[in-house]
Design a protein around this motif. Structure first.
Motif, PDB file in Angstrom:
ATOM      1  N   GLN A 232     -38.300 -39.736 -65.663  1.00 42.31           N
ATOM      2  CA  GLN A 232     -38.571 -40.300 -66.990  1.00 42.31           C
ATOM      3  C   GLN A 232     -38.812 -39.231 -68.057  1.00 42.31           C
ATOM      4  OE1 GLN A 232     -42.428 -41.942 -68.628  1.00 42.31           O
ATOM      5  NE2 GLN A 232     -41.529 -43.784 -67.773  1.00 42.31           N
ATOM      6  N   GLY A 233     -39.799 -38.367 -67.807  1.00 47.42           N
ATOM      7  CA  GLY A 233     -40.130 -37.349 -68.795  1.00 47.42           C
ATOM      8  C   GLY A 233     -39.009 -36.343 -68.967  1.00 47.42           C
ATOM      9  N   ASP A 234     -38.375 -36.022 -67.852  1.00 46.36           N
ATOM     10  CA  ASP A 234     -37.307 -35.033 -67.854  1.00 46.36           C
ATOM     11  C   ASP A 234     -36.125 -35.478 -68.713  1.00 46.36           C
ATOM     12  OD1 ASP A 234     -36.602 -32.544 -66.601  1.00 46.36           O
ATOM     13  OD2 ASP A 234     -34.970 -33.682 -65.654  1.00 46.36           O
ATOM     14  N   ILE A 235     -35.742 -36.730 -68.541  1.00 42.67           N
ATOM     15  CA  ILE A 235     -34.560 -37.222 -69.266  1.00 42.67           C
ATOM     16  C   ILE A 235     -34.877 -37.326 -70.769  1.00 42.67           C
ATOM     17  CG2 ILE A 235     -34.865 -39.754 -69.071  1.00 42.67           C
ATOM     18  CD1 ILE A 235     -31.605 -38.068 -68.178  1.00 42.67           C
ATOM     19  N   CYS A 236     -36.114 -37.669 -71.086  1.00 44.77           N
ATOM     20  CA  CYS A 236     -36.504 -37.753 -72.504  1.00 44.77           C
ATOM     21  C   CYS A 236     -36.515 -36.360 -73.130  1.00 44.77           C
ATOM     22  CB  CYS A 236     -37.873 -38.402 -72.657  1.00 44.77           C
ATOM     23  SG  CYS A 236     -37.860 -40.141 -72.203  1.00 44.77           S
ATOM     24  N   LYS A 237     -36.964 -35.388 -72.340  1.00 48.86           N
ATOM     25  CA  LYS A 237     -36.976 -34.007 -72.823  1.00 48.86           C
ATOM     26  C   LYS A 237     -35.537 -33.550 -73.081  1.00 48.86           C
ATOM     27  CE  LYS A 237     -39.594 -29.824 -72.292  1.00 48.86           C
ATOM     28  NZ  LYS A 237     -39.073 -29.501 -73.615  1.00 48.86           N
ATOM     29  N   LYS A 238     -34.632 -33.960 -72.186  1.00 51.31           N
ATOM     30  CA  LYS A 238     -33.216 -33.600 -72.377  1.00 51.31           C
ATOM     31  C   LYS A 238     -32.636 -34.277 -73.621  1.00 51.31           C
ATOM     32  CE  LYS A 238     -31.722 -31.847 -68.018  1.00 51.31           C
ATOM     33  NZ  LYS A 238     -32.024 -32.176 -66.616  1.00 51.31           N
TER      34      LYS A 238
ATOM     35  N   PRO B 104     -25.974 -28.229 -74.071  1.00 50.20           N
ATOM     36  CA  PRO B 104     -24.889 -29.211 -74.181  1.00 50.20           C
ATOM     37  C   PRO B 104     -25.371 -30.635 -73.838  1.00 50.20           C
ATOM     38  CG  PRO B 104     -24.535 -27.770 -72.298  1.00 50.20           C
ATOM     39  CD  PRO B 104     -25.708 -27.215 -73.040  1.00 50.20           C
ATOM     40  N   VAL B 105     -24.824 -31.618 -74.528  1.00 42.84           N
ATOM     41  CA  VAL B 105     -25.246 -33.012 -74.339  1.00 42.84           C
ATOM     42  C   VAL B 105     -24.968 -33.491 -72.916  1.00 42.84           C
ATOM     43  CG1 VAL B 105     -23.101 -34.139 -75.119  1.00 42.84           C
ATOM     44  CG2 VAL B 105     -25.321 -35.268 -75.482  1.00 42.84           C
ATOM     45  N   GLU B 106     -24.033 -32.830 -72.250  1.00 45.28           N
ATOM     46  CA  GLU B 106     -23.754 -33.150 -70.838  1.00 45.28           C
ATOM     47  C   GLU B 106     -25.018 -33.166 -69.981  1.00 45.28           C
ATOM     48  OE1 GLU B 106     -19.856 -30.509 -70.625  1.00 45.28           O
ATOM     49  OE2 GLU B 106     -20.658 -31.014 -68.640  1.00 45.28           O
ATOM     50  N   GLU B 107     -25.963 -32.286 -70.335  1.00 45.44           N
ATOM     51  CA  GLU B 107     -27.187 -32.205 -69.529  1.00 45.44           C
ATOM     52  C   GLU B 107     -28.034 -33.469 -69.639  1.00 45.44           C
ATOM     53  OE1 GLU B 107     -29.481 -28.714 -69.484  1.00 45.44           O
ATOM     54  OE2 GLU B 107     -27.728 -27.378 -69.432  1.00 45.44           O
ATOM     55  N   PHE B 108     -27.909 -34.139 -70.755  1.00 48.08           N
ATOM     56  CA  PHE B 108     -28.570 -35.441 -70.913  1.00 48.08           C
ATOM     57  C   PHE B 108     -27.746 -36.547 -70.238  1.00 48.08           C
ATOM     58  CE2 PHE B 108     -28.867 -39.381 -73.564  1.00 48.08           C
ATOM     59  CZ  PHE B 108     -30.155 -39.754 -73.221  1.00 48.08           C
TER      60      PHE B 108
END
Lengths: 314, 377
Positions: free
Chosen positions: A230-236, A264-268
């Protein structure tokens, strides 16, 4: 008005634990983080949606505060009625407490069916805060697209197939739409930083007049992510500039977070199952390039509004 | 040899609509009807049709009206609060005589009610939900096979009588899977709206043929001038408040259904000819009732079952016939007593009518219906 974690850590949240939201869902986190710094008595108005359904499963309620479920399309109008009556009672001297009113709606109830009601309440100038917990689709009814769903996402009514790569349209920029109501406080954030949500919501609530906060929150079922992320994806979302973090205070746009590096947005996108089709087949490269181009364009717009420049470390 | 499918009721309605030639669907997600929309989102683009998810329930039916005016067979689907939101535009479709199919997968109400559970609380809403007088056609399927067939019939009725047609399905039927025999294309009737038989300059959009009270319908883009309005209008489609024109307009909306009542009404009578007791039920409840009635017959009781397939127009004459012999009519339904009012009206006091309501989100079990029969046997 920034708040310190040691001031709020021992406070009781207006919403208890033990609700029935999914593990990893961002909506209850947004509620907890947002309301943790509030000292005033609160009234909560909740549009139809996951938050409403899953925090109030009979015979329980997760809310320690007065709470009203309106229909799907009218959290703004419901809040307006409660707030207007409160102002009238206050004027007559029948109530003296400084009560604050907070409406919660998902992106379905805010971007789409509830937009008219929200717009009316913002324009009339009611003293309330509207918080959109935005998971970018209709999750309570089974992962259909909304007008907040990002381009390229796979939803049940914008299914990704061999011809159509998920949703074709860009999401509407609701934060800008709210700002265009010339209300005193508008903000956009995500669960990337614990105190950022708390500070923004506190500002929204303590600012007299209408305020709007758009909080990007993951839905583990729709985004198809590991609940632990959860937190990780929001940080991305913040670091890739997919979801810029900013405030609009009395019409002044102010960037709250500038990533140090160009990510890069790919990381999200990559950790999310709803984008898995973007990483397969011949068209993958072109679709990802388009996604990055969209991010750059939107970021330029925000930088321009905020009067900022951005020079990332290479 | 028909194909055999294993579908949910919601899926069967979508597939039936496609078989009837539906090429346009505008919708909005709501439990328990969203599957219809999801099926159309998958199927329509592949068949050359158009699916749009709208911003709300009001937009969904408004776009459906637009799709039909542009010449495509059009449908929308919803439940509970969504159906309530659609009522104003439903009235527009009655007034402007726009063929469309509205599916209501009934859930518990009022308001948000019980979104995930069955009810039959929208029977009277289907008849009188929007303001103003109009004729109503509403079908009530009771199996997944019938969901498919009724979707075709509903389109045929909408096209033939040039007005909205409602399918009153329910949550259990919508989510239940059953075997469906899918007939080959061409083996069932498909009706299409009557088109103008005159040149554009001679076209009077609401001039009805005296033999059926239904005006031919042009499509936008055909070159025919057609002024569409929700205001009362004269034959030219222009707003009118003149007494004789308003009277003519509204009475025709009612008459065009009344005069074809016998063509539209459908029902299924089971062992009613010698029955002392008749159970009248529809939709999912009828499935329990039939089991109870068969069981009662085995025990030597003269019990029959009558199932209205069209709830509107209501099969009142047919129920009156039954009441000439039957002493008792039991009406179990998942509301506090809606269709029972029509049954009472139909029997003119000739039989005792017993109301049995259930509003807890469950379906009557066959044993419950058996006990109702036992009470009066």
């Amino acid at each position: 008005m920034s708040i310190k974690i040691k001031d709020v850590i021992h406070k009781e949240s207006p919403m208890t634990q033990g609700h029935r939201m999914c593990p990893g869902c961002g909506a209850p986190t947004a509620v907890h983080q947002g309301l943790m710094g509030i000292d005033h008595p609160l009234v909560v108005i909740n549009a139809t949606g996951c938050l409403e359904v899953s925090t109030t499963v009979y015979p329980f309620s997760a809310w320690r505060v007065p709470w009203i479920h309106t229909a799907f399309e009218n959290a703004g109008a419901g809040a307006a009625g409660v707030e207007a009556a409160y102002q009238a009672l206050k004027k007559k001297g029948k109530i003296d407490k400084e009560i604050k009113f907070v409406a919660f709606g998902g992106d379905g109830g805010t971007y789409d069916i509830g937009l008219q009601s929200l717009s009316g309440a913002l324009e009339r100038g009611h003293d309330f805060t509207y918080i959109c917990y935005n998971n970018q689709g209709y999750m309570n009814t089974g992962a259909q697209r909304s007008s907040a769903t990002p381009k390229g996402a796979n939803a049940t009514t914008s299914p990704a197939g061999s011809v159509i790569p998920g949703k074709l349209q860009k999401p509407k920029d609701l934060t800008s739409i709210a700002a265009a109501h010339h209300i005193p406080y508008v903000a956009q954030t995500t669960l990337h930083n614990y105190m950022d949500v708390a500070s923004k919501v506190k500002k929204a609530i303590e600012t007299p007049g209408p305020a709007f906060v758009n909080i990007l929150v993951p839905c583990v079922l729709f985004w198809r992510i590991d609940p632990a992320l959860q937190g990780d994806i929001c940080k991305k979302a913040a670091d890739t500039r997919f979801w810029p973090i900013y405030e609009v205070i009395d019409g002044e746009w102010k960037l709250s977070y500038k990533p140090k590096k160009r990510v890069p947005v790919e990381e999200f996108l990559k950790p999310q199952g709803r984008y898995s089709h973007l990483f397969k087949g011949e068209r993958s490269k072109a679709l990802l390039e388009q996604a990055q181009a969209d991010v750059e364009k939107d970021w330029e717009y925000i930088l321009d509004r905020c009067g900022e420049t951005w020079e990332p470390a290479e | 040899m028909p194909d055999v499918a294993f579908w949910q009721g919601n899926q069967a309605i979508a597939q039936g609509a496609l078989a009837a030639g539906c090429m346009f669907f505008a919708g909005y997600p709501i439990t328990p009807s969203s599957d219809i929309m999801e099926e159309m989102a998958k199927e329509l683009p592949a068949s050359g049709g158009r699916f749009i998810q709208m911003e709300d329930e009001i937009g969904s039916i408004a776009a459906t009206i637009g799709g039909s005016i542009a010449g495509l067979k059009s449908m929308t689907a919803s439940s509970g609060p969504g159906i309530s939101l659609k009522q104003e535009n439903l009235g527009l479709a009655y007034m402007a005589e726009i063929p469309l199919v509205l599916v209501n997968v009934m859930r518990g109400g009022p308001s948000t009610g019980v979104p995930t559970k069955i009810s039959q609380m929208d029977v009277m809403q289907a008849r009188w939900g929007c303001h103003g007088d109009h004729g109503t056609i509403a079908y009530s399927p009771s199996s997944v096979q019938e969901c498919y067939e009724i979707a075709i019939k509903a389109f045929n009725a909408a096209e033939r009588y040039r007005q909205p047609v409602i399918i009153l399905s329910d949550e259990v039927l919508g989510h239940m899977r059953e075997k469906v025999f899918v007939p080959p294309a061409g083996s069932y009737a498909v009706a299409n709206r009557k088109r103008p038989g005159v040149k554009p300059e001679k076209f009077v959009p609401y001039l009805a043929d005296p033999e059926d009270d239904i005006p031919p319908m042009a499509s936008f883009g055909d070159g025919y001038r057609w002024h569409v309005t929700g205001l009362a209008h004269n034959d030219f489609g222009f707003p009118s408040a003149r007494e004789e024109e308003v009277e003519k307009n509204i009475t025709r909306l009612v008459r065009k259904i009344d005069r074809f009542r016998d063509d539209i009404v459908e029902y299924e009578a089971y062992e009613v000819d010698d029955a002392d007791i008749v159970v009248v039920s529809y939709g999912t409840v009828a499935r329990s009732s039939i089991t109870a009635v068969k069981d009662a017959r085995k025990r030597g009781l003269k019990v029959g079952h009558f199932r209205p397939v069209t709830l509107w127009p209501f099969p009142d004459k047919e129920i009156f016939q039954i009441s000439k012999r039957a002493k008792t009519i039991i009406v179990p339904e998942l509301n506090c007593g809606q269709m029972v009012l029509e049954v009472e009206r139909a029997v003119h006091g000739r039989a005792k009518v017993i109301k049995k309501g259930l509003v807890n989100g469950e379906v009557f079990m066959p044993e419950q219906i058996s006990s109702f029969i036992q009470e009066v046997a």
